[in-house]
Design a protein around this motif. Structure first.
Motif, PDB file in Angstrom:
ATOM      1  N   ILE A   4     -55.323 -13.551 -71.388  1.00 50.14           N
ATOM      2  CA  ILE A   4     -56.719 -14.079 -71.945  1.00 50.14           C
ATOM      3  C   ILE A   4     -55.943 -15.444 -72.598  1.00 50.14           C
ATOM      4  O   ILE A   4     -54.657 -15.517 -73.232  1.00 50.14           O
ATOM      5  CB  ILE A   4     -56.957 -13.274 -73.083  1.00 50.14           C
ATOM      6  N   TYR A   6     -55.356 -18.410 -75.232  1.00 49.77           N
ATOM      7  CA  TYR A   6     -55.572 -18.395 -76.690  1.00 49.77           C
ATOM      8  C   TYR A   6     -54.722 -19.708 -77.196  1.00 49.77           C
ATOM      9  O   TYR A   6     -54.336 -20.378 -76.532  1.00 49.77           O
ATOM     10  CB  TYR A   6     -54.727 -17.269 -76.935  1.00 49.77           C
ATOM     11  N   LEU A  15     -58.795 -16.373 -79.650  1.00 47.38           N
ATOM     12  CA  LEU A  15     -58.673 -15.863 -78.166  1.00 47.38           C
ATOM     13  C   LEU A  15     -60.059 -16.393 -77.596  1.00 47.38           C
ATOM     14  O   LEU A  15     -60.985 -15.940 -78.378  1.00 47.38           O
ATOM     15  CB  LEU A  15     -58.642 -14.428 -78.073  1.00 47.38           C
ATOM     16  N   GLU A  16     -60.199 -16.831 -76.408  1.00 48.12           N
ATOM     17  CA  GLU A  16     -61.470 -16.787 -75.737  1.00 48.12           C
ATOM     18  C   GLU A  16     -61.778 -15.628 -74.960  1.00 48.12           C
ATOM     19  O   GLU A  16     -61.071 -15.420 -74.099  1.00 48.12           O
ATOM     20  CB  GLU A  16     -61.572 -18.093 -75.022  1.00 48.12           C
ATOM     21  N   TYR A  17     -62.723 -14.701 -75.217  1.00 43.76           N
ATOM     22  CA  TYR A  17     -63.284 -13.512 -74.801  1.00 43.76           C
ATOM     23  C   TYR A  17     -64.550 -13.179 -74.306  1.00 43.76           C
ATOM     24  O   TYR A  17     -65.466 -13.121 -75.391  1.00 43.76           O
ATOM     25  CB  TYR A  17     -62.574 -12.361 -75.679  1.00 43.76           C
TER      26      TYR A  17
END
Length: 192
Positions: A4, A6, A15-17
């Motif tokens: 992921i 970050y 974090l890009e989620y």
């Protein structure tokens, strides 16, 4: 590790989620070693440890230290201890759970209900498994001084941390480990 994307800045990870940013704060927590070590050197501690050794001679002491609130699961710990005594009779008359309940910070019906449950469990366990001079549960529901708490940490064979419902960072295991450094040599000279 998860693949992921970050970004890290000043103790935070972003974090890009799935189209949103999840922030994680990095907060290393520990105990104040200087304070603990100064209390460990107090003559009062040695006297208190000696007193507890006499009180619990021949017993295996398990220790719980929790705040008195509805989220700590003190009663669940008592029920687990009761189950241990039932399923492993060899511990009857030998194991003692000392539960220190730090005074409640709040009030309310929920707190009163859990206090009543805890009291009932202590009475039931001590009534069923207690013998003359032996109570399997020692419940301490008052302010405990640093010296007394450290004496219990020093004496106990293990600390039982059961954040059964919800808990944040619990420093009890850290305090226990610091207080136990070298304790086995000081408490039982015949132990190898």
């Amino acid at each position: 590790m998860l693949g992921i994307e970050y970004q890290s800045k000043r103790g935070y990870i972003g974090l890009e989620y799935f189209g949103r940013t999840v922030g994680i704060k990095i907060m290393p927590v520990g105990v104040h070693m200087g304070q603990l070590q100064s209390v460990l050197r107090l003559p009062d501690r040695e006297w208190r440890v000696s007193e507890l050794q006499q009180q619990f001679e021949g017993k295996t002491v398990l220790l719980g230290v929790d705040d008195m609130d509805i989220f700590k699961g003190i009663n669940l710990k008592l029920l687990a201890f009761e189950n241990m005594l039932k399923t492993h009779p060899k511990w009857q008359g030998r194991a003692v759970l000392v539960q220190i309940a730090n005074p409640a910070r709040g009030r309310g019906k929920d707190l009163e209900a859990i206090q009543a449950e805890i009291q009932e469990s202590c009475e039931r366990i001590n009534g069923e498994f207690g013998q003359s001079g032996y109570s399997p549960v020692v419940f301490i529901d008052r302010d405990v001084s640093s010296v007394e708490k450290i004496a219990y940490y020093t004496l106990a064979e293990c600390v039982v941390v059961t954040a059964a419902v919800r808990d944040g960072m619990n420093l009890t295991p850290y305090e226990y480990i610091v207080c136990r450094q070298g304790a086995h040599r000081n408490l039982n000279p015949h132990r190898k």
